[in-house]
Design a protein around this motif. Structure first.
Motif, PDB file in Angstrom:
ATOM      1  N   VAL A   1       0.367  -1.303  -0.198  1.00  0.00           N
ATOM      2  CA  VAL A   1      -0.353   0.328   0.251  1.00  0.00           C
ATOM      3  C   VAL A   1       0.714   1.289  -0.183  1.00  0.00           C
ATOM      4  CG1 VAL A   1      -1.562   1.581   1.666  1.00  0.00           C
ATOM      5  CG2 VAL A   1      -2.178  -0.871   1.077  1.00  0.00           C
ATOM      6  N   GLU A   2       1.971   1.629   1.316  1.00  0.00           N
ATOM      7  CA  GLU A   2       2.423   2.480   0.589  1.00  0.00           C
ATOM      8  C   GLU A   2       3.178   2.987  -0.519  1.00  0.00           C
ATOM      9  OE1 GLU A   2       6.309   1.773   3.734  1.00  0.00           O
ATOM     10  OE2 GLU A   2       6.806   4.226   2.696  1.00  0.00           O
ATOM     11  N   LYS A   3       4.054   1.841  -1.091  1.00  0.00           N
ATOM     12  CA  LYS A   3       4.482   1.775  -2.021  1.00  0.00           C
ATOM     13  C   LYS A   3       3.682   2.232  -3.650  1.00  0.00           C
ATOM     14  CE  LYS A   3       8.387  -2.131  -2.591  1.00  0.00           C
ATOM     15  NZ  LYS A   3       8.590  -1.114  -1.731  1.00  0.00           N
ATOM     16  N   LEU A   4       2.269   1.704  -3.199  1.00  0.00           N
ATOM     17  CA  LEU A   4       1.578   2.185  -4.432  1.00  0.00           C
ATOM     18  C   LEU A   4       1.084   4.330  -4.129  1.00  0.00           C
ATOM     19  CD1 LEU A   4      -0.736  -1.012  -5.112  1.00  0.00           C
ATOM     20  CD2 LEU A   4       0.637  -0.050  -6.662  1.00  0.00           C
ATOM     21  N   GLN A   5       1.122   4.283  -2.846  1.00  0.00           N
ATOM     22  CA  GLN A   5       0.620   5.453  -2.545  1.00  0.00           C
ATOM     23  C   GLN A   5       1.810   6.171  -3.371  1.00  0.00           C
ATOM     24  OE1 GLN A   5      -2.131   6.375  -1.170  1.00  0.00           O
ATOM     25  NE2 GLN A   5      -3.226   5.039  -0.790  1.00  0.00           N
ATOM     26  N   ARG A   6       3.037   5.745  -2.721  1.00  0.00           N
ATOM     27  CA  ARG A   6       4.679   6.329  -3.429  1.00  0.00           C
ATOM     28  C   ARG A   6       4.170   6.694  -5.073  1.00  0.00           C
ATOM     29  NH1 ARG A   6       9.285   4.150  -0.899  1.00  0.00           N
ATOM     30  NH2 ARG A   6       8.048   4.393   0.873  1.00  0.00           N
ATOM     31  N   LEU A   7       3.269   6.174  -5.045  1.00  0.00           N
ATOM     32  CA  LEU A   7       3.275   6.468  -7.164  1.00  0.00           C
ATOM     33  C   LEU A   7       1.957   7.192  -7.497  1.00  0.00           C
ATOM     34  CD1 LEU A   7       4.062   2.174  -7.852  1.00  0.00           C
ATOM     35  CD2 LEU A   7       5.321   4.706  -8.349  1.00  0.00           C
ATOM     36  N   GLY A   8       1.749   7.192  -6.511  1.00  0.00           N
ATOM     37  CA  GLY A   8      -0.087   7.983  -6.792  1.00  0.00           C
ATOM     38  C   GLY A   8      -1.238   7.307  -6.446  1.00  0.00           C
TER      39      GLY A   8
END
Ligand code: ADP
Length: 267
Positions: A87-94
């Motif tokens: 989830v964090e990785k995806l959030q960082r990618l917008g």
């Protein structure tokens, strides 16, 4: 609609999976991500002094022995470490990802096995304190609610029994029933192999395509946990999914490559 299952075995490139997913979503694809966490669970179990125990059922399928303590470790890794990492990785990618397990909102509901017959050192035994089962129902309205409002669901076992107990379920089969419930066109199953191999020890022995009607024949090549992927693929296709692709999660563009047919395409 696309359902992507990313495994939890060693070597998986989560950065590449997330980057590829973010790119697909920009192209207006709708997708749900399902993940595992087997390798990390083994590592944490060892660290906590509770080494994993793999049961082999009389039918030949294997599963993780999941007593209450194992279930807690399982949740720490699947719902905690891995789910939040993705989830964090995806959030960082917008990407506005929302991580949920199958017990949240009764997302994946099913039957807990009251007992399983296993074979250990050639002897049959009955195990009763195991919290495992299989998913029979999907709370599709909950997934639709998220998708319709622009969220990307990131889902992980455990599932929930009808009695409300958390149960360890196979992630590949859970992804398969999810894909069928959502009437996804494609289910991509990513793991640390290029696809279904004729010989597990030889990565060049990839089986590039399998017609659904011949899946039983090809299932013979699947050993260990790969057996459940083949079973999941069959269940998804029999229930309306048009295509299942087993592909490599160690490469740079894992989802894009899978959608381009690199891997084992079953249809
Ligand atoms: P994940 O955790 O990514 O879902 P699994 O460990 O459950 O992955 O399953 C993938 C593993 O299945 C591979 O690492 C491989 O060792 C094993 N396997 C067994 N038989 C085969 C086969 N015929 N082709 C490919 N992989 C196989």
């Amino acid at each position: 609609m696309l359902v992507i299952k990313v495994g939890g075995a060693q070597g998986i490139n989560y950065d590449a999976v997330c980057a590829d997913l973010a790119e697909l979503l920009q192209q207006k694809q709708t997708a749900v991500l399902v993940h595992g966490g087997s390798e990390e669970t083994n590592i944490l179990s060892e660290k906590l002094g509770k080494p994993p125990r793999i049961l082999t059922a009389a039918s030949g399928y294997t599963s993780r022995y999941t007593d209450r303590e194992t279930l807690e470790i399982f949740e720490m890794v699947y719902c905690g470490k891995i789910n939040k990492m993705i989830v964090e990785k995806l959030q960082r990618l917008g990407v506005n990802a929302v991580g949920l397990s199958g017990i949240d909102g009764r997302l994946w509901e099913g039957t807990r096995k009251s007992s399983i017959t296993i074979v250990e050192k050639g002897k049959r035994k009955i195990v009763r304190d195991d919290y495992t089962g299989r998913v029979e129902k999907v709370n599709t309205p909950l997934i639709r609610l998220l998708l319709d409002n622009g969220y990307v669901p990131v889902l992980t076992p455990p599932a929930i029994s009808y009695e409300g107990e958390a149960i360890n379920v196979d992630g590949d089969r859970a992804a398969a029933i999810l894909a069928a419930s959502l009437q996804a066109e494609t289910l991509v199953i990513l793991s640390n192999v290029p696809g279904l191999l004729r010989d597990v020890a030889d990565e060049t022995s990839l089986i590039p395509s399998i017609p659904l009607k011949e899946i039983e024949h090809f299932a013979e090549f699947a050993l260990g946990r790969m057996k459940k992927k083949v079973l999941g693929a069959k269940e998804a296709l029999q229930n309306g999914v048009q295509r299942v692709v087993f592909a490599d999660a160690r490469v740079e563009h894992p989802i894009r490559a899978a959608l381009a047919g690199h891997g084992t395409v079953i249809e």
